[in-house]
Design an enzyme around this catalytic site. Structure first.
Site, PDB file in Angstrom:
ATOM      1  N   CYS A 123      -2.129   7.785   4.500  1.00 44.82           N
ATOM      2  CA  CYS A 123      -2.124   7.765   2.845  1.00 44.82           C
ATOM      3  C   CYS A 123      -3.346   8.123   2.315  1.00 44.82           C
ATOM      4  O   CYS A 123      -3.478   8.736   1.179  1.00 44.82           O
ATOM      5  CB  CYS A 123      -1.891   6.209   2.631  1.00 44.82           C
ATOM      6  SG  CYS A 123      -0.542   5.437   3.515  1.00 44.82           S
ATOM      7  N   GLU A 161       0.960  -1.156  -0.005  1.00 43.45           N
ATOM      8  CA  GLU A 161      -0.182   0.172  -0.125  1.00 43.45           C
ATOM      9  C   GLU A 161       0.767   1.066   0.068  1.00 43.45           C
ATOM     10  O   GLU A 161       1.621   1.327   0.915  1.00 43.45           O
ATOM     11  CB  GLU A 161      -0.959   0.126   1.328  1.00 43.45           C
ATOM     12  CG  GLU A 161      -2.041   0.682   1.068  1.00 43.45           C
ATOM     13  CD  GLU A 161      -1.929   2.159   1.691  1.00 43.45           C
ATOM     14  OE1 GLU A 161      -1.157   2.976   0.931  1.00 43.45           O
ATOM     15  OE2 GLU A 161      -2.092   2.253   2.987  1.00 43.45           O
TER      16      GLU A 161
HETATM   17  C1  SIN Z   1      -4.688   5.376   5.943  1.00 43.10           C
HETATM   18  O1  SIN Z   1      -3.976   4.442   6.136  1.00 43.10           O
HETATM   19  O2  SIN Z   1      -4.611   6.234   5.103  1.00 43.10           O
HETATM   20  C2  SIN Z   1      -5.870   5.274   6.710  1.00 43.10           C
HETATM   21  C3  SIN Z   1      -6.862   4.678   6.348  1.00 43.10           C
HETATM   22  C4  SIN Z   1      -8.287   5.305   6.562  1.00 43.10           C
HETATM   23  O3  SIN Z   1      -8.645   6.098   7.206  1.00 43.10           O
HETATM   24  O4  SIN Z   1      -8.923   4.875   5.762  1.00 43.10           O
END
Ligand code: SIN
Length: 525
Positions: A322, A288
């Site tokens: 992210c 990711e």
């Molecule tokens: C992330 O990893 O950006 C957070 C995931 C989210 O808040 O959906």
């Protein structure tokens, strides 16, 4: 650590506030308990043994610079020893009935629940999360692990009969089997969820793990390792090596005995590892790799709902996510009204020590992040305009931490660097557009495709958004967050394009299978 009994309400990233005094008291008790343990020297864990190193590093809190502990920096030899331990532990662990692995991982989830408030307090101190985000991080880890257990259980351990082409003497089964040793490389922003979630999936699938956490979150990593040990994960099945990505991460990915990598972090690092890992032959890497998540505000939108959802995704945890909403495309006719509402809501954000109940926004993780923020603000001032924010805060009590104002800018084209680069700071840009169609063109004109949102009351516009948007997680008219707040079992979390290596989201139906490979077994009577 002792368990604090409670009947807690469920906290997720969509929870707006804690209206529960008991929960606040439990968090504060957890925080006090964890404070009493600070100052430890943390060691790597190889084959169940703590292993020190000649070199160590100190971890400071981003809130006030207080030293929280020190941690051993693994050498290349430590990394290879950890992989060796994981390799030796693999045959026994992978041959255990899947039901036993599920039971052990469920125990780990239970232990995280018992220790949740102490671990949440630790997250506030270590990475600067407010109490809701911190409790949520541990809660998400629990749900991610439980979800992977459930997927294995529901699929009967992924062992299924196949056809025999009419010959009753032939018996074929399709069996998903683990690869071997998995490297789990995790970032600082969700120290439990983005380590425990992937590691839980790797383990329940029958793999063994070498875990390399971010050097910004070594204490959380040590606590997660203890949870695994206390849950009954055997020695060697879960190993910990700490240190920089350039040395420890690289040694891990280069080790020929590592069968798979699960990584969360930036596109640059992730894509580099992806190419590096496939050096001898293709091996699985689940990645990711960031986002530059857009939201679209149509002229038909409920602007208050849009402003609230966007504020939460643009600024929660200082946008060190992210999925943070860093690009906002607004139809021209409602642009000014929308910006006014977003600015008004942003003015009300409380900034300060995130362990305190009244503060919603804590510090950034590091001086480097503050530098990135200051550069972005200077560029926005030069090329566009700053609607609100733009300053580092150094008032009394904040002067030793990394506190900055949430910032909204305008007057920049969708191609400007500030709308291309992932900044990981509370900085979002609004761009007026002629139509939702143009907004979709702008939104999709990016190499990353993690999450996206739209606010519109027009069904055909929503259908067009769903058909065209290039992102793995999408939200329509969500007050709880325009682009953030995915949850295991509720919104699988994973991207498209440069945001992912596989396109299958964690906490969804197709995640845990990625830690296994198919074996087709035909036995003839
Ligand atoms: C992330 O990893 O950006 C957070 C995931 C989210 O808040 O959906």
């Amino acid at each position: 650590m002792t368990a604090i009994p409670s009947t807690r309400p469920k906290i997720t990233y969509a929870t707006a506030q804690i209206d529960n005094e008991q929960l606040d008291l439990e968090y504060e008790a957890g925080l006090a308990a964890i404070r009493a343990t600070l100052g430890e020297h943390l060691q790597n864990v190889v084959g169940g043994r703590e292993v020190d190193s000649a070199q160590s590093s100190a971890k400071q809190s981003p809130i006030d610079g207080a030293q929280l502990g020190t941690f051993a920096l693994a050498t290349e030899l430590d990394v290879h020893a950890a992989v060796g331990a994981a390799r030796s532990a693999f045959p026994a662990w992978s041959r255990r009935p899947w039901q036993e692995r599920v039971a052990i991982l469920r125990r780990a989830a239970d232990l995280l629940g018992e220790r949740q408030m102490q671990l949440a307090g630790l997250l506030s101190l270590e990475v600067g999360k407010n109490r809701l985000e911190a409790i949520g991080d541990v809660e998400e880890t629990i749900d991610l692990i439980r979800w992977s257990c459930r997927m294995v259980e529901q699929s009967d351990g992924f062992d299924r009969p196949m056809g025999n082409l009419g010959d009753a003497t032939v018996h074929t089964r399709s069996v998903l089997r683990p690869f071997g040793v998995w490297a789990v490389i995790s970032p600082f922003n969700f120290p439990f969820a983005l380590a425990g979630g992937p590691a839980g999936a790797a383990l329940v699938a029958g793999n063994t793990v070498v875990f390399k956490p971010s050097s910004d979150a070594p204490l959380s990593a040590a606590h997660l390792t203890r949870v695994m040990r206390d849950a009954g994960v055997p020695d060697g099945v879960f190993n910990l090596v700490m240190g920089p990505g350039e040395t420890v991460g690289a040694a891990l990915v280069d080790d020929p005995d590592v069968g798979g990598v699960v990584f969360t972090g930036s596109f640059e690092v992730g894509f580099g590892l992806y190419k590096r890992f496939a050096r001898t032959y293709p091996k699985p890497m689940i990645a990711e790799m960031g986002g530059k998540s857009p939201s679209i505000v149509a002229r038909t939108a409920d602007l208050d709902e849009a402003a609230e959802g966007i504020l939460r995704s643009a600024f929660a945890f200082g946008a060190q996510k992210c999925a943070a909403n860093s690009r906002i495309f607004v139809e021209r006719s409602v642009h000014d009204d929308f910006v006014r509402r977003l600015v008004e809501k942003t003015e009300k954000i409380t900034i300060g020590d995130p362990t305190r109940r009244e503060n919603w926004l804590g510090p950034l993780i590091s001086a480097r992040s503050v530098g990135r923020y200051e550069t972005a603000v200077a560029e926005a001032r030069r090329d566009g305009r700053v609607y609100i924010g733009g300053e580092r805060l150094s008032d009394a009590g904040l002067e030793s931490g990394y506190f900055v104002e949430p910032t909204i800018v305008g007057g920049l084209s969708h191609e400007h660097r500030l709308l291309r680069d992932e900044l990981f700071v509370p900085f979002t840009a609004v761009v007026p557009v002629d139509s939702v169609d143009q907004a979709l063109d702008f939104a999709n004109d990016h190499i990353l495709g993690l999450t996206a949102g739209i606010y519109s009351e027009d069904k055909s516009e929503i259908d067009e958004f769903l058909a065209r948007i290039e992102a793995g997680v999408v939200y329509v008219n969500r007050r709880a967050g325009s682009t953030t707040g995915a949850w295991a079992g509720a919104q699988p979390f994973g991207g498209w394009k440069g945001s992912t290596a596989t396109g299958r989201g964690s906490g969804g139906y197709y995640y845990v299978q990625q830690f296994m490979r198919e074996q087709s077994r035909t036995i003839v009577d």
